[in-house]
Design a protein around this motif. Structure first.
Motif, PDB file in Angstrom:
ATOM      1  N   SER A   1      -5.199  -5.774  -7.638  1.00 36.89           N
ATOM      2  CA  SER A   1      -4.376  -5.825  -6.678  1.00 36.89           C
ATOM      3  C   SER A   1      -3.160  -7.027  -6.867  1.00 36.89           C
ATOM      4  O   SER A   1      -3.683  -7.716  -7.668  1.00 36.89           O
ATOM      5  CB  SER A   1      -5.267  -6.573  -5.272  1.00 36.89           C
ATOM      6  N   GLY A   2      -2.084  -6.526  -6.835  1.00 31.72           N
ATOM      7  CA  GLY A   2      -1.084  -7.281  -7.070  1.00 31.72           C
ATOM      8  C   GLY A   2      -0.381  -6.867  -8.477  1.00 31.72           C
ATOM      9  O   GLY A   2       0.400  -7.616  -8.948  1.00 31.72           O
ATOM     10  N   SER A   3      -0.884  -5.799  -9.009  1.00 28.22           N
ATOM     11  CA  SER A   3      -0.571  -5.341 -10.189  1.00 28.22           C
ATOM     12  C   SER A   3       0.874  -4.719 -10.029  1.00 28.22           C
ATOM     13  O   SER A   3       1.445  -4.131 -11.169  1.00 28.22           O
ATOM     14  CB  SER A   3      -1.536  -4.631 -11.029  1.00 28.22           C
TER      15      SER A   3
ATOM     16  N   LYS B   1       1.698  -1.907  -8.037  1.00 30.22           N
ATOM     17  CA  LYS B   1       1.325  -0.360  -7.855  1.00 30.22           C
ATOM     18  C   LYS B   1       2.123   0.224  -6.350  1.00 30.22           C
ATOM     19  O   LYS B   1       2.729   1.099  -6.532  1.00 30.22           O
ATOM     20  CB  LYS B   1      -0.317  -0.004  -7.608  1.00 30.22           C
ATOM     21  N   THR B   2       2.041  -0.532  -5.510  1.00 25.84           N
ATOM     22  CA  THR B   2       2.723  -0.297  -4.250  1.00 25.84           C
ATOM     23  C   THR B   2       4.178  -0.457  -4.487  1.00 25.84           C
ATOM     24  O   THR B   2       4.897   0.516  -4.127  1.00 25.84           O
ATOM     25  CB  THR B   2       2.187  -1.346  -3.215  1.00 25.84           C
ATOM     26  N   THR B   3       4.494  -1.212  -5.127  1.00 27.27           N
ATOM     27  CA  THR B   3       6.174  -1.566  -5.424  1.00 27.27           C
ATOM     28  C   THR B   3       6.546  -0.370  -6.144  1.00 27.27           C
ATOM     29  O   THR B   3       7.663  -0.009  -6.135  1.00 27.27           O
ATOM     30  CB  THR B   3       6.460  -2.835  -6.133  1.00 27.27           C
ATOM     31  N   LEU B   4       5.842   0.375  -7.104  1.00 25.50           N
ATOM     32  CA  LEU B   4       6.280   1.262  -8.096  1.00 25.50           C
ATOM     33  C   LEU B   4       6.031   2.631  -7.159  1.00 25.50           C
ATOM     34  O   LEU B   4       7.358   3.154  -7.269  1.00 25.50           O
ATOM     35  CB  LEU B   4       5.385   1.388  -9.000  1.00 25.50           C
TER      36      LEU B   4
END
Ligand SMILES: Nc1ncnc2c1ncn2[C@@H]1O[C@H](COP(=O)(O)OP(=O)(O)O)[C@@H](O)[C@H]1O
Ligand SMILES: [Mg+2]
Lengths: 291, 355
Positions: free
Chosen positions: B41-43, B45-48
């Motif tokens: 979490s926080g790596s 993924k969602t942003t990408l």
């Protein structure tokens, strides 16, 4: 055994609910239902009577219909509709902006909206009179600087509407803000992602989800502006008479309590009808997030 | 010549202030593949994924759709669709209205809409009787299916999923994983799926990309990533693993301080190697019977705990200050807690990561 346990549980939760709402019931009984009953009682007393226990009669209502009181009802209704509409048009974008700008900007905007509430309404309205009147701040200032001014901008219907919009702004703004908080950002994004344009998102997603807040704000503003009094008195200076002014003069100047009471009953019925229709469309639990 | 990728990222960065949420990612999705992005979490993924779907713009770099740059194309003009982590269903609509919404935006006729919605409900295993139900009366798993049906109704070229199953209980999650994979096989669409669960990634994907701190640590097939992780991070992320700190020793051997023993490396050591971590998956460890003749990489310790994992069993063995995990098939005559046992591994089953 189990069912008995359940009954006691239901009872204890019920009784704690009753206990917590007891102050509210006492307050409503003393401050709302009591006076309401008294007003209804007075409204069916003979003209000019000061006792609530005379022989009941409908003559006050007949008087109201025969004399031209429908005019003040009409003005109050018209002013309420106009100012509520204007408030809706002003407050919706304002609420959107407040929601969008978080942090300091939102705090400043909120403060600007709330701060006037700390000063009594009458004083604020008198302030506007001094500002807009002939030879007041605006007219006098312009005259001094440029040799001409707009003259008096008060004593007319638009100035009354201005006053109502100004005074009731927070009562529209904050419910709409509450309504808009029921529109999650990702639901809006999902609609965009599924091909909806801005207009569609506004119409299909934002308005329906914010509707409870919009309705509550409109209802509040409609009902309080229906009973508006000071705006017409100070800014309008008698150019029109609202129903609240009629009620006041019946009680004071006219010394006719039964007539004032009958007018009040009619006003309550009018406002009550609006509340009834609006509340049928609102799920309060959903707005306040209790469910 | 390989086919043109359906979507491509070239040197994409995304900054939030000074934070590089996504950092220099170059990646291409093949037509019809199931690609999974995993990472803690926080790596990023969602942003990408949000940049791929058009809800955010990259700070730097390009996003290409079949070779065309689409950085500035908003989400409603992209042939892609996303299933949100929160599902983001429209709470004031029925199941049918939710599923038909993308078709409505496109101006499809009501009868055609209903036909397509029924087909999509069927694909996502929802009975057609749900069509008129308010979506708020659906359970978690049913909502999941509504969200999937709604995305399918859009008929996107690429479907994005942002941890859609993270809030669902284990058994239902397993079922839905399989269903999503089946739908992908049936529709032959490109799926880009995000999860922090390694298991989910292994079950569904053709290829996996492991993310760390906004960058891609490794891309490959599930098998490649599991058996040939490029670094310690990937190796640890992809499952339980025994790690041993080692140093270079004379004669091409490794020295382990805590075990006080030499260890044979997986292959001939690099000239540059001086120290690092040796990693062995629990299932690659074996027990050594007392009579068995083995010389290298055999240690003994006290078996102090055992976990039954269905048909397999995992032993925890204490050896000096270290604890080792050994996972074997369950069979008769296995050692019990308190036993003194020997264990080891074949050098080629270990992975060495220099530091
Ligand atoms: N809108 C935002 N503003 C500021 N920081 C953000 C925003 N969105 C994500 N971040 C940060 O970017 C990093 C990556 O977040 P995210 O993409 O959500 O990670 P993941 O989905 O892998 O858990 C996190 O450190 C997060 O705090
Ligand atoms: Mg995420």
């Amino acid at each position: 055994m189990d069912s008995r346990k359940l009954t006691t549980r239901v009872w204890s939760s019920l009784s704690s609910g009753l206990l917590c709402s007891a102050p509210l019931f006492v307050l409503l009984g003393l401050g709302f239902f009591g006076p309401l009953a008294l007003v209804i009682l007075y409204s069916v007393q003979p003209r000019g009577s000061f006792s609530p226990f005379g022989t009941p009669t409908l003559e006050n209502y007949r008087d109201i219909i025969e004399q031209a009181f429908y005019l003040s009802f009409g003005w109050s209704l018209l002013l309420a509709i106009i100012s509520t509409t204007i408030l809706l048009i002003i407050c919706y974008p304002l609420a959107l902006a407040l929601k969008r700008y978080s942090g300091a900007m939102a705090d400043i905007l909120t403060l600007l909206v709330v701060a006037p509430l700390f000063v009594a309404e009458n004083i604020r309205l008198q302030g506007w009179v001094l500002f807009f009147d002939k030879g007041g701040f605006l007219d006098g200032g312009l005259n001094h600087l440029f040799g001409f001014g707009p003259g008096s901008l008060v004593n007319n219907v638009p100035s009354i509407v201005f006053g109502m919009v100004y005074v009731y702004l927070p009562f529209m703004l904050f419910p709409i803000l509450l309504g808009l908080s029921n529109v999650p950002a990702d639901v809006r994004e999902a609609a965009l992602d599924l091909g909806a344009n801005k207009w569609r998102i506004f119409r299909d997603i934002e308005i329906p989800l914010a509707m409870p807040g919009i309705l509550i704000g409109s209802l509040l503003c409609f009902v309080i502006s229906l009973g508006a009094f000071s705006e017409a008195k100070f800014l309008g200076k008698g150019v029109i008479v609202t129903i609240a002014q009629d009620i006041e003069s019946a009680f004071t100047f006219g010394q006719n309590w039964p007539r004032g009471s009958a007018l009040a009953v009619l006003l309550i019925i009018l406002a009550g009808t609006a509340v009834f229709f609006a509340m049928r469309k609102i799920d309060l639990n959903k707005v306040l997030g209790t469910r | 010549m390989p086919a043109e990728p359906i979507m491509e990222l070239r040197g994409v960065d995304k900054y939030f202030g000074n934070l590089a949420a996504v950092n220099q990612i170059t990646l291409a999705f093949e037509e019809g593949e199931f690609f999974t992005l995993v990472g803690p979490s926080g790596s990023g993924k969602t942003t990408l994924l949000r940049m791929l779907a058009g809800m955010d713009k990259p700070t730097r770099g390009d996003i290409l759709l079949r070779g065309e740059r689409i950085n500035d194309r908003p989400a409603n003009w992209r042939p892609t669709c996303m299933v949100f982590q929160s599902l983001a269903l429209f709470p004031h609509m029925t199941v049918g209205q939710n599923v038909e919404y993308p078709l409505k935006c496109r101006g499809t006729s009501p009868s055609e809409r209903k036909k397509r919605a029924s087909r999509c409900l069927e694909l996502s295993h929802l009975p057609i009787s749900y069509y008129d139900r308010p979506v708020t009366t659906c359970s978690g798993g049913e909502r999941q299916r509504v969200a999937l049906a709604r995305a399918l109704a859009f008929d996107p070229e690429i479907l994005f999923f942002d941890e859609p199953l993270s809030a669902i209980d284990y058994r239902l999650r397993k079922t839905l994983e399989k269903e999503i994979k089946d739908i992908q096989r049936e529709t032959k669409k490109t799926f880009v799926y995000i999860t922090h669960s390694l298991e989910e990634a292994m079950v569904m994907s053709d290829r996996i990309g492991v993310m760390r701190d906004g960058g891609l640590a490794q891309i490959g097939s599930p098998h490649e990533i599991y058996s040939n992780p490029v670094n310690r991070f990937v190796s640890e992320f992809m499952g339980e693993v025994n790690s041993i700190a080692v140093k270079r020793h004379e004669g091409g051997e490794l020295w382990c301080e805590s075990l006080g023993a030499t260890i044979t490396p997986p292959s001939v050591l690099d000239e540059s190697f001086s120290q690092g971590t040796l990693m062995i998956r629990p299932e690659n460890m074996h027990l050594v019977n007392p009579g068995e003749a083995r010389s290298t990489n055999v240690f003994s310790g006290e078996l102090f705990n055992e976990y039954v994992l269905g048909s397999r069993i995992q032993f925890q063995i204490r050896c000096n200050s270290d604890t080792f995990l050994v996972e074997r098939l369950r069979e008769a005559g296995m050692p019990k807690s308190g036993d003194q046992i020997s264990f080891g591994w074949s050098p080629e089953d270990s992975m060495l990561f220099p530091e």
